[in-house]
Design a protein around this motif. Structure first.
Motif, PDB file in Angstrom:
ATOM      1  N   GLU A  67      55.269 104.817  24.700  1.00 20.44           N
ATOM      2  CA  GLU A  67      54.095 104.519  23.881  1.00 20.44           C
ATOM      3  C   GLU A  67      52.950 103.996  24.736  1.00 20.44           C
ATOM      4  O   GLU A  67      51.783 104.288  24.459  1.00 20.44           O
ATOM      5  N   ALA A  68      53.276 103.239  25.772  1.00 16.42           N
ATOM      6  CA  ALA A  68      52.265 102.709  26.692  1.00 16.42           C
ATOM      7  C   ALA A  68      52.653 103.116  28.111  1.00 16.42           C
ATOM      8  O   ALA A  68      53.678 102.646  28.628  1.00 16.42           O
ATOM      9  N   PRO A  69      51.884 103.993  28.769  1.00 15.87           N
ATOM     10  CA  PRO A  69      52.224 104.412  30.127  1.00 15.87           C
ATOM     11  C   PRO A  69      52.255 103.233  31.098  1.00 15.87           C
ATOM     12  O   PRO A  69      51.522 102.257  30.936  1.00 15.87           O
ATOM     13  N   ARG A  70      53.110 103.339  32.093  1.00 15.23           N
ATOM     14  CA  ARG A  70      53.160 102.330  33.144  1.00 15.23           C
ATOM     15  C   ARG A  70      51.947 102.502  34.063  1.00 15.23           C
ATOM     16  O   ARG A  70      51.585 103.623  34.413  1.00 15.23           O
ATOM     17  N   PRO A  71      51.338 101.402  34.508  1.00  9.80           N
ATOM     18  CA  PRO A  71      50.224 101.536  35.460  1.00  9.80           C
ATOM     19  C   PRO A  71      50.682 102.000  36.833  1.00  9.80           C
ATOM     20  O   PRO A  71      49.914 102.599  37.576  1.00  9.80           O
ATOM     21  N   ARG A  72      51.978 101.740  37.169  1.00 10.09           N
ATOM     22  CA  ARG A  72      52.502 102.159  38.468  1.00 10.09           C
ATOM     23  C   ARG A  72      53.935 102.639  38.317  1.00 10.09           C
ATOM     24  O   ARG A  72      54.798 101.875  37.897  1.00 10.09           O
ATOM     25  N   VAL A  73      54.150 103.895  38.630  1.00  6.01           N
ATOM     26  CA  VAL A  73      55.506 104.453  38.715  1.00  6.01           C
ATOM     27  C   VAL A  73      55.772 104.693  40.197  1.00  6.01           C
ATOM     28  O   VAL A  73      54.964 105.319  40.885  1.00  6.01           O
ATOM     29  N   PRO A  74      56.889 104.212  40.734  1.00  9.47           N
ATOM     30  CA  PRO A  74      57.130 104.345  42.171  1.00  9.47           C
ATOM     31  C   PRO A  74      57.376 105.785  42.590  1.00  9.47           C
ATOM     32  O   PRO A  74      57.865 106.608  41.806  1.00  9.47           O
ATOM     33  N   ALA A  75      57.041 106.079  43.824  1.00 10.84           N
ATOM     34  CA  ALA A  75      57.344 107.395  44.390  1.00 10.84           C
ATOM     35  C   ALA A  75      58.846 107.627  44.352  1.00 10.84           C
ATOM     36  O   ALA A  75      59.625 106.722  44.604  1.00 10.84           O
ATOM     37  N   GLY A  76      59.238 108.840  44.010  1.00 15.81           N
ATOM     38  CA  GLY A  76      60.642 109.186  43.950  1.00 15.81           C
ATOM     39  C   GLY A  76      61.300 108.944  42.606  1.00 15.81           C
ATOM     40  O   GLY A  76      62.487 109.214  42.445  1.00 15.81           O
ATOM     41  N   ALA A  77      60.530 108.456  41.627  1.00 18.79           N
ATOM     42  CA  ALA A  77      61.102 108.218  40.305  1.00 18.79           C
ATOM     43  C   ALA A  77      61.452 109.555  39.647  1.00 18.79           C
ATOM     44  O   ALA A  77      60.628 110.470  39.598  1.00 18.79           O
ATOM     45  N   VAL A  78      62.674 109.662  39.160  1.00 23.80           N
ATOM     46  CA  VAL A  78      63.162 110.864  38.473  1.00 23.80           C
ATOM     47  C   VAL A  78      63.020 110.612  36.987  1.00 23.80           C
ATOM     48  O   VAL A  78      63.550 109.621  36.461  1.00 23.80           O
ATOM     49  N   ALA A  79      62.308 111.493  36.294  1.00 22.84           N
ATOM     50  CA  ALA A  79      61.901 111.176  34.933  1.00 22.84           C
ATOM     51  C   ALA A  79      61.980 112.400  34.023  1.00 22.84           C
ATOM     52  O   ALA A  79      62.094 113.541  34.491  1.00 22.84           O
TER      53      ALA A  79
END
Length: 207
Positions: free
Chosen positions: A146-158
């Motif tokens: 519902e609310a995007p994260r301001p920072r998703v780390p590199a390499g995150a599998v989603a």
């Protein structure tokens, strides 16, 4: 298959399709019969950009070629490149348990499904090196956060919607995080900078 062809500058055609499956089928059919003068095929969710060298293939000739190529939507993996990009994943994502509960399965079952099937890079976008992955065997439609994260780390599998993906660098994002990988997905110094280029097959391997 409905195709609407639009000029995109002096050296490309934009082909509009009714669905992603039609885009993938047309991409595979054109790629298999690609003549000299076709520089690049760039798929997206509902379009396919056909870039040409106008001195070798005028846009009129390219349009005739596209219209004549038959393409029937089938398996999303059909026609994908034979080489498989294997991505090691530590399945400890912040959203793993909540996503599994949302889908009505256990976390272990979600990991088994995500890693036990073959994926294909349908198209790129969002960030350099980011590939939107699809699979006939992925049964879920996953709501975005519902609310995007301001920072998703590199390499995150989603995952989000009907797609899988791996964040190639730190960035904002609203996809649900299942795990992480140390694999390098974008190397601008390489002759082949995007590991997840359209058409490639992908397998996730739990570690």
């Amino acid at each position: 298959m409905t195709r609407r062809l639009l000029p995109s500058g002096e050296a490309a055609l934009l082909v509009e399709c009714d669905s992603l499956d039609e885009v993938l089928a047309l991409h595979d059919a054109l790629d298999e019969a690609r003549p000299a003068g076709v520089v690049e095929l760039v798929p997206a969710a509902r379009t396919l950009l056909v870039a040409v060298d106008p001195e070798r293939m005028p846009l009129e000739s390219a349009a005739t070629w596209v219209r004549r190529i038959p393409a029937e939507a089938g398996s999303r993996l059909a026609g994908a490149h034979a080489d498989v990009v294997r991505i090691p994943v530590v399945y400890d994502g912040d959203d793993l348990a909540a996503t599994a509960a949302l889908l009505g399965v256990s976390a272990e079952a979600l990991v088994a499904r995500h890693s036990g099937i073959g994926w294909r890079v349908a198209f790129g976008g969002f960030a350099p090196g980011f590939g939107y992955l699809v699979s006939d065997e992925w049964p879920f439609e996953v709501p975005r956060l519902e609310a995007p994260r301001p920072r998703v780390p590199a390499g995150a599998v989603a995952v989000a919607g009907a797609f899988g993906g791996v964040y190639p660098r730190q960035s904002p994002g609203g996809w649900r995080l299942l795990g992480r990988t140390d694999a390098t997905l974008w190397n601008p110094a390489s002759d082949d900078p995007a590991a997840l280029a359209p058409g490639r097959r992908v397998r996730f391997e739990p570690v």
